[in-house]
Design a protein around this motif. Structure first.
Motif, PDB file in Angstrom:
ATOM      1  N   GLY A 108      31.212  30.163  39.437  1.00 34.70           N
ATOM      2  CA  GLY A 108      31.757  31.266  40.219  1.00 34.70           C
ATOM      3  C   GLY A 108      31.866  30.930  41.686  1.00 34.70           C
ATOM      4  N   VAL A 109      30.810  30.344  42.252  1.00 37.43           N
ATOM      5  CA  VAL A 109      30.834  29.955  43.659  1.00 37.43           C
ATOM      6  C   VAL A 109      31.904  28.892  43.892  1.00 37.43           C
ATOM      7  CG1 VAL A 109      29.533  28.841  45.518  1.00 37.43           C
ATOM      8  CG2 VAL A 109      28.422  30.549  44.062  1.00 37.43           C
ATOM      9  N   GLY A 110      31.978  27.904  42.984  1.00 39.39           N
ATOM     10  CA  GLY A 110      32.979  26.848  43.131  1.00 39.39           C
ATOM     11  C   GLY A 110      34.392  27.389  43.089  1.00 39.39           C
ATOM     12  N   THR A 111      34.652  28.355  42.210  1.00 45.72           N
ATOM     13  CA  THR A 111      35.989  28.942  42.116  1.00 45.72           C
ATOM     14  C   THR A 111      36.350  29.710  43.379  1.00 45.72           C
ATOM     15  OG1 THR A 111      35.798  29.147  39.712  1.00 45.72           O
ATOM     16  CG2 THR A 111      37.457  30.508  40.794  1.00 45.72           C
ATOM     17  N   ALA A 112      35.451  30.573  43.829  1.00 47.24           N
ATOM     18  CA  ALA A 112      35.728  31.385  45.018  1.00 47.24           C
ATOM     19  C   ALA A 112      35.916  30.520  46.260  1.00 47.24           C
ATOM     20  CB  ALA A 112      34.589  32.384  45.236  1.00 47.24           C
ATOM     21  N   GLY A 121      23.636  13.248  49.381  1.00 44.96           N
ATOM     22  CA  GLY A 121      22.494  13.122  50.260  1.00 44.96           C
ATOM     23  C   GLY A 121      21.392  14.119  50.011  1.00 44.96           C
ATOM     24  N   THR A 122      21.623  15.088  49.112  1.00 44.18           N
ATOM     25  CA  THR A 122      20.618  16.105  48.809  1.00 44.18           C
ATOM     26  C   THR A 122      20.066  15.890  47.403  1.00 44.18           C
ATOM     27  OG1 THR A 122      22.131  17.710  47.777  1.00 44.18           O
ATOM     28  CG2 THR A 122      21.990  17.708  50.190  1.00 44.18           C
ATOM     29  N   LYS A 123      19.063  16.676  47.034  1.00 42.48           N
ATOM     30  CA  LYS A 123      18.493  16.589  45.690  1.00 42.48           C
ATOM     31  C   LYS A 123      19.415  17.175  44.633  1.00 42.48           C
ATOM     32  CE  LYS A 123      13.630  16.677  47.119  1.00 42.48           C
ATOM     33  NZ  LYS A 123      12.330  17.389  47.025  1.00 42.48           N
ATOM     34  N   GLY A 124      20.366  17.995  45.054  1.00 42.44           N
ATOM     35  CA  GLY A 124      21.287  18.587  44.101  1.00 42.44           C
ATOM     36  C   GLY A 124      20.684  19.775  43.364  1.00 42.44           C
ATOM     37  N   HIS A 125      21.439  20.287  42.415  1.00 44.20           N
ATOM     38  CA  HIS A 125      21.020  21.481  41.692  1.00 44.20           C
ATOM     39  C   HIS A 125      20.994  21.274  40.182  1.00 44.20           C
ATOM     40  CE1 HIS A 125      22.194  23.236  45.606  1.00 44.20           C
ATOM     41  NE2 HIS A 125      21.305  24.161  45.306  1.00 44.20           N
ATOM     42  N   GLY A 126      20.837  20.034  39.730  1.00 50.65           N
ATOM     43  CA  GLY A 126      20.854  19.775  38.301  1.00 50.65           C
ATOM     44  C   GLY A 126      22.247  19.367  37.856  1.00 50.65           C
ATOM     45  N   PHE A 127      22.333  18.413  36.920  1.00 49.10           N
ATOM     46  CA  PHE A 127      23.628  17.849  36.544  1.00 49.10           C
ATOM     47  C   PHE A 127      24.564  18.916  35.982  1.00 49.10           C
ATOM     48  CE2 PHE A 127      26.506  15.381  33.801  1.00 49.10           C
ATOM     49  CZ  PHE A 127      26.995  14.482  34.746  1.00 49.10           C
ATOM     50  N   GLY A 128      24.036  19.822  35.173  1.00 53.78           N
ATOM     51  CA  GLY A 128      24.884  20.868  34.600  1.00 53.78           C
ATOM     52  C   GLY A 128      25.541  21.723  35.659  1.00 53.78           C
ATOM     53  N   ALA A 129      24.806  22.042  36.717  1.00 53.18           N
ATOM     54  CA  ALA A 129      25.372  22.852  37.800  1.00 53.18           C
ATOM     55  C   ALA A 129      26.504  22.109  38.499  1.00 53.18           C
ATOM     56  CB  ALA A 129      24.278  23.210  38.803  1.00 53.18           C
ATOM     57  N   HIS A 130      26.349  20.815  38.677  1.00 49.90           N
ATOM     58  CA  HIS A 130      27.400  20.032  39.323  1.00 49.90           C
ATOM     59  C   HIS A 130      28.635  19.914  38.430  1.00 49.90           C
ATOM     60  CE1 HIS A 130      25.215  18.811  42.925  1.00 49.90           C
ATOM     61  NE2 HIS A 130      24.152  18.685  42.156  1.00 49.90           N
ATOM     62  N   VAL A 131      28.422  19.835  37.129  1.00 39.28           N
ATOM     63  CA  VAL A 131      29.553  19.801  36.197  1.00 39.28           C
ATOM     64  C   VAL A 131      30.339  21.104  36.281  1.00 39.28           C
ATOM     65  CG1 VAL A 131      30.213  19.773  33.767  1.00 39.28           C
ATOM     66  CG2 VAL A 131      28.511  18.149  34.612  1.00 39.28           C
ATOM     67  N   LEU A 132      29.635  22.223  36.239  1.00 38.58           N
ATOM     68  CA  LEU A 132      30.312  23.525  36.287  1.00 38.58           C
ATOM     69  C   LEU A 132      31.041  23.719  37.615  1.00 38.58           C
ATOM     70  CD1 LEU A 132      27.598  25.808  34.633  1.00 38.58           C
ATOM     71  CD2 LEU A 132      29.781  25.079  33.645  1.00 38.58           C
ATOM     72  N   GLY A 133      30.354  23.410  38.719  1.00 36.32           N
ATOM     73  CA  GLY A 133      30.988  23.559  40.014  1.00 36.32           C
ATOM     74  C   GLY A 133      32.173  22.633  40.180  1.00 36.32           C
ATOM     75  N   GLY A 134      32.053  21.392  39.691  1.00 36.89           N
ATOM     76  CA  GLY A 134      33.153  20.441  39.797  1.00 36.89           C
ATOM     77  C   GLY A 134      34.352  20.848  38.963  1.00 36.89           C
ATOM     78  N   LEU A 135      34.116  21.300  37.734  1.00 36.35           N
ATOM     79  CA  LEU A 135      35.224  21.771  36.897  1.00 36.35           C
ATOM     80  C   LEU A 135      35.933  22.954  37.538  1.00 36.35           C
ATOM     81  CD1 LEU A 135      33.724  21.516  33.287  1.00 36.35           C
ATOM     82  CD2 LEU A 135      35.543  20.112  34.288  1.00 36.35           C
ATOM     83  N   ALA A 136      35.163  23.861  38.117  1.00 41.01           N
ATOM     84  CA  ALA A 136      35.765  25.011  38.792  1.00 41.01           C
ATOM     85  C   ALA A 136      36.650  24.554  39.949  1.00 41.01           C
ATOM     86  CB  ALA A 136      34.673  25.948  39.293  1.00 41.01           C
TER      87      ALA A 136
END
Length: 330
Positions: A199-203, A292-307
């Motif tokens: 949702g954040v990635g889309t907006a 450069g950050t710890k990130g938010h978990g691989f699944g979160a990056h997949v969802l945000g990237g797809l969005a």
């Protein structure tokens, strides 16, 4: 100068500026240090006058947008008014930047983008408004100073003045503003419906892409390059995050691992044939990877990237159909 040596030297400059910016932001403990590398790819210009003007406009526009975003988060506790502020900022920012139609529109563009960057995450989870706004300003200043200092002496002066500005038709100004505002509002609707990284990635993507495309007098090249560039950037981001999660995790691993990706992005951005593609790919990589950050978990990056990728393809298709720019008035 030999053309091959020229673009290789440029790639080295961009790599140095982006890497130094990211390292400084990480060492200072800024929450979103990848923001510091972003100005490098767009503030660097072929001519010295444009470099300095973009640097000034980037800082000024970011500061204005950060203040407006902080104000909205502080004084407007409900989602409804914040959404209206976002739509207004994106729509007006697009219309004004399109109407200006010159390098001076860059400050307006960055102000509106920064409002979106500050407001959108707060629609999904609580944020510290002041800290987020200051983080954005500090990262911008770091990146702008780094790219200006490193590239200034290697950037030649402009051999001739810019062409005169041509006034656009008012219908195009209003139309582009309405399209951008509608895209931002549609993005926030998705955010409210599904929330989370997608949702954040889309907006955020729809707000930024609509601003960049809608404010441009000649959006055709961006419409061509942005969708595949976003896919390249997200693929690189997922590769980076995959390696980061698989490899041992000593302190500084996320930062060190980002440097080869930044080097590849610098080559892509510096080479004449891939420069437009490299710009958008680098931006999408930094945003989707949170380099450069710890990130938010691989699944979160997949969802945000797809969005992000889906938003790029969806908005460019929509704009091709409804955002045709009429010729400017004489």
């Amino acid at each position: 100068m030999n053309p091959a040596f020229s673009w290789a030297l440029r790639a080295l400059q961009l790599f140095a500026a982006a890497s130094i910016s990211l390292v400084i932001a990480v060492q200072l403990g800024l929450h979103n240090p990848f923001w510091a590398a972003m100005p490098v790819w767009v503030v660097a210009q072929p001519h010295r006058e444009d470099l300095l003007l973009r640097a000034i406009l980037r800082v000024a526009g970011t500061a204005l947008g950060a203040v407006l975003g902080w104000w909205a988060l502080t004084l407007l506790p409900d989602a409804g008014p914040r959404i209206l502020v976002l739509g207004l900022a994106v729509g007006l920012g697009t219309a004004i930047a399109y109407w200006i139609g010159s390098v001076y529109s860059y400050g307006v563009l960055l102000a509106a983008i920064t409002v979106a960057v500050v407001l959108v995450p707060a629609m999904d989870h609580p944020v510290d408004a002041a800290a987020l706004a200051l983080d954005r300003i500090w990262c911008t200043m770091i990146g702008v100073v780094a790219v200006t200092v490193i590239t200034f002496l290697f950037t030649p002066p402009r051999p001739e003045p810019l062409p005169p500005r041509r006034a656009p038709r008012i219908g195009a100004v209003i139309g582009h503003g309405l399209i951008a505002a509608g895209a931002a509002m549609a993005g926030t609707l998705v955010l409210l419906l599904i929330g989370g990284p997608a949702g954040v990635g889309t907006a955020l993507s729809l707000s930024i892409f609509s601003l960049i495309i809608g404010s441009n007098r000649n959006p055709a090249p961006i419409l061509t390059y942005m969708p595949p560039a976003s896919a390249i950037g997200v693929a690189a981001a997922l590769g980076y995050r995959g390696l980061d999660f698989l490899l041992p995790d000593p302190a500084g691993m996320a930062l060190a691992l980002a440097l080869p990706f930044i080097a590849a992005g610098a080559i892509l951005r510096a080479h004449p044939r891939t420069a437009p593609l490299g710009l958008d790919a680098n931006m999408c990589f930094l945003l989707a990877a949170e380099a450069g950050t710890k990130g938010h978990g691989f699944g979160a990056h997949v969802l945000g990237g797809l969005a992000l990728v889906l938003s790029a393809y969806a908005f460019t298709a929509f704009f091709r159909r409804f955002g045709t720019t009429p010729p400017p008035a004489g």
